[in-house]
Motif scaffolding. Structure first.
Motif, PDB file in Angstrom:
ATOM      1  N   ALA A 148       0.904  -1.093  -0.174  1.00 57.20           N
ATOM      2  CA  ALA A 148       0.055   0.154   0.087  1.00 57.20           C
ATOM      3  C   ALA A 148       1.032   1.169  -0.093  1.00 57.20           C
ATOM      4  CB  ALA A 148      -0.965   0.128   1.126  1.00 57.20           C
ATOM      5  N   THR A 149       0.674   2.148  -0.962  1.00 55.31           N
ATOM      6  CA  THR A 149       1.585   3.125  -1.186  1.00 55.31           C
ATOM      7  C   THR A 149       0.944   4.657  -0.768  1.00 55.31           C
ATOM      8  OG1 THR A 149       2.998   2.181  -2.762  1.00 55.31           O
ATOM      9  CG2 THR A 149       3.128   4.449  -2.799  1.00 55.31           C
ATOM     10  N   LEU A 150       1.808   5.522   0.105  1.00 54.39           N
ATOM     11  CA  LEU A 150       1.122   6.752   0.071  1.00 54.39           C
ATOM     12  C   LEU A 150       1.853   7.513  -0.796  1.00 54.39           C
ATOM     13  CD1 LEU A 150       1.256   6.575   4.191  1.00 54.39           C
ATOM     14  CD2 LEU A 150      -0.848   6.712   2.588  1.00 54.39           C
ATOM     15  N   ASP A 151       1.300   8.408  -1.535  1.00 54.98           N
ATOM     16  CA  ASP A 151       1.991   9.305  -2.515  1.00 54.98           C
ATOM     17  C   ASP A 151       2.251  10.557  -2.063  1.00 54.98           C
ATOM     18  OD1 ASP A 151       2.020   7.105  -4.717  1.00 54.98           O
ATOM     19  OD2 ASP A 151      -0.200   7.831  -5.234  1.00 54.98           O
ATOM     20  N   GLU A 152       3.197  11.350  -2.794  1.00 50.94           N
ATOM     21  CA  GLU A 152       3.207  12.802  -2.158  1.00 50.94           C
ATOM     22  C   GLU A 152       1.750  13.482  -2.599  1.00 50.94           C
ATOM     23  OE1 GLU A 152       5.657  13.903  -0.856  1.00 50.94           O
ATOM     24  OE2 GLU A 152       7.437  13.299  -1.397  1.00 50.94           O
ATOM     25  N   PRO A 153       1.607  14.503  -1.696  1.00 50.21           N
ATOM     26  CA  PRO A 153       0.415  15.096  -1.426  1.00 50.21           C
ATOM     27  C   PRO A 153      -0.216  15.869  -2.770  1.00 50.21           C
ATOM     28  CG  PRO A 153       1.906  16.392  -0.260  1.00 50.21           C
ATOM     29  CD  PRO A 153       2.593  15.251  -0.748  1.00 50.21           C
ATOM     30  N   ASP A 154      -1.244  15.810  -3.031  1.00 42.48           N
ATOM     31  CA  ASP A 154      -1.885  16.739  -3.947  1.00 42.48           C
ATOM     32  C   ASP A 154      -2.505  17.863  -3.127  1.00 42.48           C
ATOM     33  OD1 ASP A 154      -4.270  16.027  -2.383  1.00 42.48           O
ATOM     34  OD2 ASP A 154      -5.216  14.560  -3.927  1.00 42.48           O
ATOM     35  N   ASP A 155      -3.081  18.841  -3.653  1.00 37.13           N
ATOM     36  CA  ASP A 155      -3.452  20.221  -3.105  1.00 37.13           C
ATOM     37  C   ASP A 155      -4.431  20.026  -1.795  1.00 37.13           C
ATOM     38  OD1 ASP A 155      -1.797  21.625  -4.962  1.00 37.13           O
ATOM     39  OD2 ASP A 155      -3.581  22.713  -6.020  1.00 37.13           O
ATOM     40  N   ALA A 156      -5.261  19.251  -1.797  1.00 41.07           N
ATOM     41  CA  ALA A 156      -6.280  19.137  -0.885  1.00 41.07           C
ATOM     42  C   ALA A 156      -5.347  18.424   0.340  1.00 41.07           C
ATOM     43  CB  ALA A 156      -7.461  18.398  -1.305  1.00 41.07           C
ATOM     44  N   LEU A 157      -4.759  17.438  -0.081  1.00 33.11           N
ATOM     45  CA  LEU A 157      -3.930  16.777   1.043  1.00 33.11           C
ATOM     46  C   LEU A 157      -2.695  17.761   1.779  1.00 33.11           C
ATOM     47  CD1 LEU A 157      -3.432  14.407   2.874  1.00 33.11           C
ATOM     48  CD2 LEU A 157      -2.026  13.370   1.117  1.00 33.11           C
ATOM     49  N   LEU A 158      -2.363  18.400   0.800  1.00 32.93           N
ATOM     50  CA  LEU A 158      -1.249  19.408   1.273  1.00 32.93           C
ATOM     51  C   LEU A 158      -1.710  20.189   2.346  1.00 32.93           C
ATOM     52  CD1 LEU A 158       1.551  20.064   1.417  1.00 32.93           C
ATOM     53  CD2 LEU A 158       1.334  21.636  -0.617  1.00 32.93           C
ATOM     54  N   ALA A 159      -3.088  21.132   1.975  1.00 31.19           N
ATOM     55  CA  ALA A 159      -3.549  21.920   2.632  1.00 31.19           C
ATOM     56  C   ALA A 159      -3.795  21.129   4.250  1.00 31.19           C
ATOM     57  CB  ALA A 159      -4.892  22.534   2.130  1.00 31.19           C
ATOM     58  N   GLU A 186       6.682  23.634  -1.989  1.00 37.80           N
ATOM     59  CA  GLU A 186       6.952  22.253  -2.825  1.00 37.80           C
ATOM     60  C   GLU A 186       5.860  21.247  -2.194  1.00 37.80           C
ATOM     61  OE1 GLU A 186      10.108  18.620  -2.668  1.00 37.80           O
ATOM     62  OE2 GLU A 186      10.861  20.708  -2.608  1.00 37.80           O
ATOM     63  N   ARG A 187       5.610  20.526  -3.330  1.00 36.33           N
ATOM     64  CA  ARG A 187       4.454  19.445  -3.005  1.00 36.33           C
ATOM     65  C   ARG A 187       5.173  18.184  -2.660  1.00 36.33           C
ATOM     66  NH1 ARG A 187       1.816  23.426  -3.530  1.00 36.33           N
ATOM     67  NH2 ARG A 187      -0.192  23.644  -4.496  1.00 36.33           N
ATOM     68  N   SER A 188       5.593  18.355  -1.135  1.00 32.33           N
ATOM     69  CA  SER A 188       6.070  17.093  -0.303  1.00 32.33           C
ATOM     70  C   SER A 188       5.945  17.271   0.738  1.00 32.33           C
ATOM     71  CB  SER A 188       7.702  17.004  -0.804  1.00 32.33           C
ATOM     72  OG  SER A 188       8.331  17.798   0.102  1.00 32.33           O
ATOM     73  N   ALA A 191       8.889  18.914   2.794  1.00 30.24           N
ATOM     74  CA  ALA A 191       8.910  20.431   2.629  1.00 30.24           C
ATOM     75  C   ALA A 191       7.728  21.245   3.438  1.00 30.24           C
ATOM     76  CB  ALA A 191       8.663  20.669   1.143  1.00 30.24           C
ATOM     77  N   ALA A 192       6.636  20.421   3.522  1.00 30.38           N
ATOM     78  CA  ALA A 192       5.731  21.013   4.331  1.00 30.38           C
ATOM     79  C   ALA A 192       6.233  21.128   5.942  1.00 30.38           C
ATOM     80  CB  ALA A 192       4.283  20.229   4.322  1.00 30.38           C
ATOM     81  N   ALA A 193       6.684  20.186   6.257  1.00 30.34           N
ATOM     82  CA  ALA A 193       7.166  20.078   7.703  1.00 30.34           C
ATOM     83  C   ALA A 193       8.323  20.904   7.970  1.00 30.34           C
ATOM     84  CB  ALA A 193       7.735  18.601   7.852  1.00 30.34           C
ATOM     85  N   ALA A 194       9.087  21.249   7.050  1.00 34.91           N
ATOM     86  CA  ALA A 194      10.287  22.037   7.176  1.00 34.91           C
ATOM     87  C   ALA A 194       9.606  23.435   7.178  1.00 34.91           C
ATOM     88  CB  ALA A 194      11.457  21.806   5.954  1.00 34.91           C
ATOM     89  N   VAL A 195       8.874  24.001   6.414  1.00 38.56           N
ATOM     90  CA  VAL A 195       8.390  25.289   6.306  1.00 38.56           C
ATOM     91  C   VAL A 195       7.567  25.571   7.648  1.00 38.56           C
ATOM     92  CG1 VAL A 195       6.486  26.666   5.486  1.00 38.56           C
ATOM     93  CG2 VAL A 195       8.276  25.564   3.875  1.00 38.56           C
ATOM     94  N   SER A 224      15.780  32.166   1.429  1.00 41.06           N
ATOM     95  CA  SER A 224      16.890  32.827   1.244  1.00 41.06           C
ATOM     96  C   SER A 224      18.181  32.143   1.876  1.00 41.06           C
ATOM     97  CB  SER A 224      17.228  34.316   1.764  1.00 41.06           C
ATOM     98  OG  SER A 224      16.957  34.153   3.349  1.00 41.06           O
ATOM     99  N   HIS A 225      17.933  31.496   3.115  1.00 43.87           N
ATOM    100  CA  HIS A 225      19.101  30.591   3.754  1.00 43.87           C
ATOM    101  C   HIS A 225      19.274  29.240   3.104  1.00 43.87           C
ATOM    102  CE1 HIS A 225      18.500  34.141   6.552  1.00 43.87           C
ATOM    103  NE2 HIS A 225      19.592  33.725   7.092  1.00 43.87           N
ATOM    104  N   GLY A 226      18.626  28.979   1.975  1.00 40.84           N
ATOM    105  CA  GLY A 226      18.696  27.823   1.759  1.00 40.84           C
ATOM    106  C   GLY A 226      18.240  26.561   2.447  1.00 40.84           C
ATOM    107  N   ASP A 227      17.230  26.587   3.359  1.00 44.07           N
ATOM    108  CA  ASP A 227      16.592  25.833   4.289  1.00 44.07           C
ATOM    109  C   ASP A 227      16.207  24.467   3.419  1.00 44.07           C
ATOM    110  OD1 ASP A 227      17.481  27.224   6.251  1.00 44.07           O
ATOM    111  OD2 ASP A 227      15.241  27.567   6.939  1.00 44.07           O
ATOM    112  N   GLY A 228      16.529  23.413   3.587  1.00 41.93           N
ATOM    113  CA  GLY A 228      16.300  22.121   2.655  1.00 41.93           C
ATOM    114  C   GLY A 228      14.764  21.549   3.273  1.00 41.93           C
ATOM    115  N   SER A 229      14.511  20.724   2.579  1.00 42.74           N
ATOM    116  CA  SER A 229      12.966  20.082   2.731  1.00 42.74           C
ATOM    117  C   SER A 229      13.380  18.613   2.645  1.00 42.74           C
ATOM    118  CB  SER A 229      12.156  20.467   1.746  1.00 42.74           C
ATOM    119  OG  SER A 229      12.362  19.836   0.418  1.00 42.74           O
ATOM    120  N   GLY A 230      14.660  18.108   3.161  1.00 42.72           N
ATOM    121  CA  GLY A 230      15.114  16.710   3.218  1.00 42.72           C
ATOM    122  C   GLY A 230      14.543  15.859   4.502  1.00 42.72           C
ATOM    123  N   ASP A 231      14.750  14.865   4.685  1.00 35.94           N
ATOM    124  CA  ASP A 231      13.983  13.992   5.849  1.00 35.94           C
ATOM    125  C   ASP A 231      14.654  14.348   6.909  1.00 35.94           C
ATOM    126  OD1 ASP A 231      12.633  12.773   3.795  1.00 35.94           O
ATOM    127  OD2 ASP A 231      13.794  11.252   3.471  1.00 35.94           O
TER     128      ASP A 231
END
Length: 231
Positions: A148-159, A186-188, A191-195, A224-231
């Motif tokens: 069972a795979t959880l994909d990267e979020p669409d707009d509704a899920l990202l919100a 970014e749609r990931s 990225a959402a968690a980092a922001v 501007s500080h180049g904060d990443g969105s990695g794990d």
């Protein structure tokens, strides 16, 4: 107008079924979790990127089934007979790719749980064929599980993810903040968690409520500080 007081409050992650937002990006995985009685061979592999909801869904499943949840790295052969008395969820299986003892324990747990008619849920970021387990019999068994795979979020899920991340931190952003972020993040999940983490820290430092204007300034600083969105 008085400014909102800001406190560094502990996070309280919501993991109830009603807290999990279903969208096309995860609907199939949710359906398979709900249909746990009919898993082929009694087992399921749940995969998806960091922050996609694997742990949340695991807790939902455990609440329905009475399953015990154990990190793969904590498995020992001595614990197998007790764990196998009921359904079990083993999280982060790929993390034991370099741990022969934990792999041997999972191999025996897999066999004993299923032999006793219980269900086994295993999780990892990638599809099971990429888990890299060095015990061939174990790798073949995890690859034999339905995935069972959880994909990267669409707009509704990202919100919904952004709203939940804020809620877990006990933050109530102004109503226009999340729509503003949807156009710029970014749609990931990572990225959402980092922001959200950056906005939380920034608002806390300034002692201000999270408005669109503050979010825009903090987001510009984040980039501007180049904060990443990695794990």
């Amino acid at each position: 107008m008085a400014e909102q007081l800001s406190f560094d409050l502990p996070r309280r992650t919501a993991r109830a079924r009603e807290d999990f937002f279903v969208s096309p990006a995860n609907a199939l995985a949710v359906a398979l979790i709900d249909d746990w009685r009919n898993w082929p061979g009694g087992k399921l592999a749940l995969s998806g990127p960091a922050g996609s909801g694997k742990t949340h869904l695991t807790h939902v499943w455990a609440a329905h089934t009475g399953a015990r949840i154990v990190p793969a790295g904590d498995l020992t052969e001595d614990a197998v007979p007790d764990l196998a008395q009921g359904p079990v969820a083993v999280e982060d299986v790929p993390e034991i790719a370099a741990d022969p003892r934990a792999q041997a324990a999972l191999f025996h747990l897999h066999n004993l749980v299923l032999a006793q008619g219980h269900r086994l849920l295993m999780t990892g970021r990638d599809a099971p064929r990429h888990w890299g387990l060095t015990l061939p019999d174990l790798q073949s068994r995890v690859e034999g599980a339905q995935n069972a795979t959880l994909d990267e979020p669409d707009d509704a899920l990202l919100a919904a993810v952004l709203a939940k991340l804020f809620a877990d931190r006990q933050i109530t952003p102004r109503p226009d903040v999340i729509p503003f972020l949807l156009l710029r993040v970014e749609r990931s999940f990572a990225a959402a968690a980092a922001v959200v983490d950056h906005l939380d820290r920034g608002a806390l430092k300034e002692g201000k409520p999270l408005t669109r204007q503050l979010a825009a300034r903090l987001l510009a600083d984040f980039r501007s500080h180049g904060d990443g969105s990695g794990d």
